[in-house]
Motif scaffolding. Sequence first.
Motif, PDB file in Angstrom:
ATOM      1  N   GLY A  20      30.017   4.005  13.698  1.00 30.95           N
ATOM      2  CA  GLY A  20      30.476   5.344  14.024  1.00 30.95           C
ATOM      3  C   GLY A  20      29.445   6.363  13.616  1.00 30.95           C
ATOM      4  O   GLY A  20      28.431   6.030  12.992  1.00 30.95           O
ATOM      5  N   GLN A  21      29.716   7.615  13.967  1.00 28.84           N
ATOM      6  CA  GLN A  21      28.797   8.692  13.610  1.00 28.84           C
ATOM      7  C   GLN A  21      29.560   9.988  13.410  1.00 28.84           C
ATOM      8  O   GLN A  21      30.680  10.140  13.884  1.00 28.84           O
ATOM      9  CB  GLN A  21      27.714   8.865  14.667  1.00 28.84           C
ATOM     10  CG  GLN A  21      28.229   9.232  16.033  1.00 28.84           C
ATOM     11  CD  GLN A  21      27.125   9.242  17.074  1.00 28.84           C
ATOM     12  OE1 GLN A  21      25.977   8.978  16.777  1.00 28.84           O
ATOM     13  NE2 GLN A  21      27.474   9.554  18.297  1.00 28.84           N
ATOM     14  N   PHE A  22      28.932  10.900  12.679  1.00 28.94           N
ATOM     15  CA  PHE A  22      29.496  12.223  12.452  1.00 28.94           C
ATOM     16  C   PHE A  22      29.042  13.153  13.566  1.00 28.94           C
ATOM     17  O   PHE A  22      27.919  13.053  14.044  1.00 28.94           O
ATOM     18  CB  PHE A  22      29.005  12.803  11.121  1.00 28.94           C
ATOM     19  CG  PHE A  22      29.426  11.995   9.922  1.00 28.94           C
ATOM     20  CD1 PHE A  22      30.735  12.001   9.492  1.00 28.94           C
ATOM     21  CD2 PHE A  22      28.508  11.225   9.231  1.00 28.94           C
ATOM     22  CE1 PHE A  22      31.125  11.266   8.384  1.00 28.94           C
ATOM     23  CE2 PHE A  22      28.877  10.494   8.122  1.00 28.94           C
ATOM     24  CZ  PHE A  22      30.203  10.509   7.697  1.00 28.94           C
ATOM     25  N   MET A  23      29.911  14.072  13.944  1.00 29.07           N
ATOM     26  CA  MET A  23      29.570  15.113  14.910  1.00 29.07           C
ATOM     27  C   MET A  23      29.701  16.445  14.173  1.00 29.07           C
ATOM     28  O   MET A  23      30.802  16.962  14.003  1.00 29.07           O
ATOM     29  CB  MET A  23      30.508  15.062  16.118  1.00 29.07           C
ATOM     30  CG  MET A  23      30.503  13.723  16.850  1.00 29.07           C
ATOM     31  SD  MET A  23      28.883  13.175  17.398  1.00 29.07           S
ATOM     32  CE  MET A  23      28.557  14.320  18.695  1.00 29.07           C
ATOM     33  N   ASP A  64      34.672  18.255  10.295  1.00 28.15           N
ATOM     34  CA  ASP A  64      33.780  17.640  11.277  1.00 28.15           C
ATOM     35  C   ASP A  64      34.413  16.353  11.792  1.00 28.15           C
ATOM     36  O   ASP A  64      35.091  15.630  11.061  1.00 28.15           O
ATOM     37  CB  ASP A  64      32.404  17.346  10.674  1.00 28.15           C
ATOM     38  CG  ASP A  64      31.507  18.576  10.658  1.00 28.15           C
ATOM     39  OD1 ASP A  64      31.892  19.612  11.242  1.00 28.15           O
ATOM     40  OD2 ASP A  64      30.413  18.506  10.063  1.00 28.15           O
ATOM     41  N   VAL A  65      34.175  16.072  13.045  1.00 20.71           N
ATOM     42  CA  VAL A  65      34.786  14.926  13.729  1.00 20.71           C
ATOM     43  C   VAL A  65      33.919  13.685  13.576  1.00 20.71           C
ATOM     44  O   VAL A  65      32.691  13.768  13.547  1.00 20.71           O
ATOM     45  CB  VAL A  65      34.985  15.262  15.232  1.00 20.71           C
ATOM     46  CG1 VAL A  65      35.493  14.078  16.012  1.00 20.71           C
ATOM     47  CG2 VAL A  65      35.923  16.454  15.375  1.00 20.71           C
ATOM     48  N   LEU A  66      34.575  12.547  13.471  1.00 18.85           N
ATOM     49  CA  LEU A  66      33.899  11.252  13.466  1.00 18.85           C
ATOM     50  C   LEU A  66      34.168  10.587  14.807  1.00 18.85           C
ATOM     51  O   LEU A  66      35.292  10.648  15.322  1.00 18.85           O
ATOM     52  CB  LEU A  66      34.447  10.350  12.368  1.00 18.85           C
ATOM     53  CG  LEU A  66      34.132  10.781  10.953  1.00 18.85           C
ATOM     54  CD1 LEU A  66      35.178  11.742  10.442  1.00 18.85           C
ATOM     55  CD2 LEU A  66      34.075   9.583  10.071  1.00 18.85           C
ATOM     56  N   VAL A  67      33.156   9.954  15.350  1.00 20.67           N
ATOM     57  CA  VAL A  67      33.293   9.223  16.605  1.00 20.67           C
ATOM     58  C   VAL A  67      32.981   7.764  16.315  1.00 20.67           C
ATOM     59  O   VAL A  67      31.898   7.444  15.818  1.00 20.67           O
ATOM     60  CB  VAL A  67      32.331   9.774  17.681  1.00 20.67           C
ATOM     61  CG1 VAL A  67      32.434   8.959  18.958  1.00 20.67           C
ATOM     62  CG2 VAL A  67      32.617  11.244  17.946  1.00 20.67           C
TER      63      VAL A  67
END
Length: 139
Positions: free
Chosen positions: A127-130, A10-13
């Motif tokens: 930041g947040q998880f996508m 999963d990507v972090l933004v």
Amino acid sequence: MTSMVVVEGDVLVFEPMFGQRQLVLEEPAMMPGSGEATIEQRRICIVGDEKRVQWQAQYFIPGYTPGMGIVSIETLDSSQMAPCVTSGAPLILMGQRFVARFTPTVPATLSAPPNTPDTLAPSMGRGQFMSQQTLVSAA
């Protein structure tokens, strides 16, 4: 309220501004997973996985030549943790935003004399998880 479970890959933004520093990651930030369970053949992420990774970033301050540094997750938000009933380790959830830390390794330097370097003191951001999976959520 439920939130999607974060899994490996999963990507972090990260928000671009960490104080006065604007960050650009060198490559996409992806989460590792070390949980026992899998979702769609990817390991679930458990609390502690966020401490295993760091990401290289270039940073900019107006009037300075660019610098380099490391971005890491400082603290998860309480909405990003859920007890795991099988292994005992809390699951990481998409949740709200986490606190991130940027630590310069090569300081940006003032363009004009006296060519003063930026401080090497860390700065904080968010930041947040996508989550890419949409099958499993938890509260």
